[in-house]
Design an enzyme around this catalytic site. Structure first.
Site, PDB file in Angstrom:
ATOM      1  N   ARG A   1       0.847  -1.192   0.000  1.00 46.41           N
ATOM      2  CA  ARG A   1       0.000   0.000   0.000  1.00 46.41           C
ATOM      3  C   ARG A   1       0.882   1.241   0.000  1.00 46.41           C
ATOM      4  O   ARG A   1       1.858   1.335   0.763  1.00 46.41           O
ATOM      5  CB  ARG A   1      -0.919   0.021   1.236  1.00 46.41           C
ATOM      6  CG  ARG A   1      -2.076  -0.985   1.148  1.00 46.41           C
ATOM      7  CD  ARG A   1      -3.051  -0.586   0.052  1.00 46.41           C
ATOM      8  NE  ARG A   1      -4.128  -1.543  -0.133  1.00 46.41           N
ATOM      9  CZ  ARG A   1      -4.129  -2.541  -1.004  1.00 46.41           C
ATOM     10  NH1 ARG A   1      -3.065  -2.748  -1.771  1.00 46.41           N
ATOM     11  NH2 ARG A   1      -5.166  -3.343  -1.128  1.00 46.41           N
TER      12      ARG A   1
ATOM     13  N   HIS B   1       1.007  -0.694 -10.586  1.00 49.24           N
ATOM     14  CA  HIS B   1       0.100  -1.535  -9.782  1.00 49.24           C
ATOM     15  C   HIS B   1      -0.197  -2.848 -10.505  1.00 49.24           C
ATOM     16  O   HIS B   1      -1.350  -3.217 -10.727  1.00 49.24           O
ATOM     17  CB  HIS B   1      -1.199  -0.791  -9.453  1.00 49.24           C
ATOM     18  CG  HIS B   1      -1.859  -1.322  -8.204  1.00 49.24           C
ATOM     19  ND1 HIS B   1      -2.585  -0.543  -7.355  1.00 49.24           N
ATOM     20  CD2 HIS B   1      -1.908  -2.576  -7.671  1.00 49.24           C
ATOM     21  CE1 HIS B   1      -3.043  -1.259  -6.339  1.00 49.24           C
ATOM     22  NE2 HIS B   1      -2.637  -2.507  -6.515  1.00 49.24           N
TER      23      HIS B   1
END
Length: 312
Positions: A227, A275
């Site tokens: 994260r 990502h």
């Protein structure tokens, strides 16, 4: 009577998932009415949730038994005051395997010093540095949940000296595990390649900051496919500029897509990946969804239920 299940996802995502979901429901012997229109799903018992799907108000689903996420991260769902039903995050074997492969690739890149040869195609014979064997390389993993634990075991199987850290003590495993502030300091002090697979919570926000990054041995590497909020952006840039860190691979960010003007793009010691560290695969994720619905219908506990107090 069939069980009503609403898939709340962008049109392209829903279209990809529907055939896989239908096969998975059949495998679990579930009679399901799979609905795509929220206006026609007032009797839905389950919502399959994607953060960019159309459903934001769950008050209109009085029979709702659970919300089943297609993503491992559920931060965007936790702040919804209308979502009072159980929320389950996605734990998908393919997602886990993808993360293992992503992390292993970047660990090996740093461990073997590949950049010197890939980027240095200039006629200079660079053989003065011989990398150690994996058994002599110390790797630390922050976060020992479903992803972190399996990544740790995979790297351990390659021979790396792997240790892990989590906020709460973990049961004994093959991987030495630390917890708490003292455990974090001990792990960082001997970690040459640090991997963050922590969830995004209030407790992990900016955990990797100027103070904690300084605890790493000088010249350490950072890989963050967990994260973005776990890393303080400016502290990371400073640590790289000062030589405290040698390089960082970042797959997650506070704002995604990462804005073109963000300094991470231009920093010579940062590798940005978009990502892609661990994607949910529709076939195996659908099996997880179907299994959870079947369990709930049979009176068994839901798998991967989010602890709202912990945030994951």
């Amino acid at each position: 009577m069939p069980i009503e299940v609403l898939i709340s996802a962008p049109e392209a995502v829903a279209a990809e998932y529907i055939p896989h979901l239908e096969r998975a429901f059949e495998t679990e012997e579930l009679e399901i009415a799979l609905i795509r229109d929220p206006e026609a799903a007032g009797g839905a018992e389950y919502v399959i949730w994607h953060p960019e799907g159309p459903v934001t108000d769950y008050a209109g689903f009085p029979k709702l038994r659970a919300v089943l996420s297609l993503w491992a991260g559920v931060e965007r769902a936790l702040g919804n005051p209308t979502l009072t039903a159980p929320l389950c995050r996605m734990v998908d074997p393919s997602l886990t395997q993808g993360m293992i492969e992503y992390v292993t690739g970047h660990v090996l890149r740093y461990h073997l010093g590949m950049d010197a040869h890939i980027l240095g195609q200039d006629g200079v014979w660079r053989n003065e540095v011989v990398p150690p064997l994996a058994r002599d390389r110390r790797v630390g993993i922050l976060g020992l949940g479903a992803l972190g634990g399996d990544v740790a075991l995979a790297l351990g199987d390659l021979g790396f000296q792997v240790e892990g850290w989590s906020r709460r003590p973990r049961e004994e495993s093959r991987i030495p595990a630390h917890s708490g502030e003292e455990g974090l300091e001990a792990l960082l002090a001997r970690t040459e390649i640090l991997i963050s697979l922590l969830p995004g919570t209030a407790a992990t926000e900016n955990l990797l900051n100027r103070r904690t990054l300084a605890m790493l041995p000088r010249g350490a590497f950072l890989i963050n496919p967990g994260r973005g909020g776990v890393v303080n952006d400016q502290a990371l840039i400073d640590a790289l500029d000062e030589g405290q860190l040698a390089h960082a691979t970042l797959d997650v960010f506070r704002v995604e897509p990462l804005p073109p003007e963000h300094p991470f793009w231009r920093h010579p010691r940062i590798t940005v990946t978009p990502h892609v560290g661990a994607e949910t695969r529709a076939d195996t994720a659908s099996e997880t969804i179907a299994l959870n619905i079947r369990r709930d219908q049979d009176g068994e506990a839901l798998l991967y239920r989010v602890d709202r107090a912990q945030g994951y």
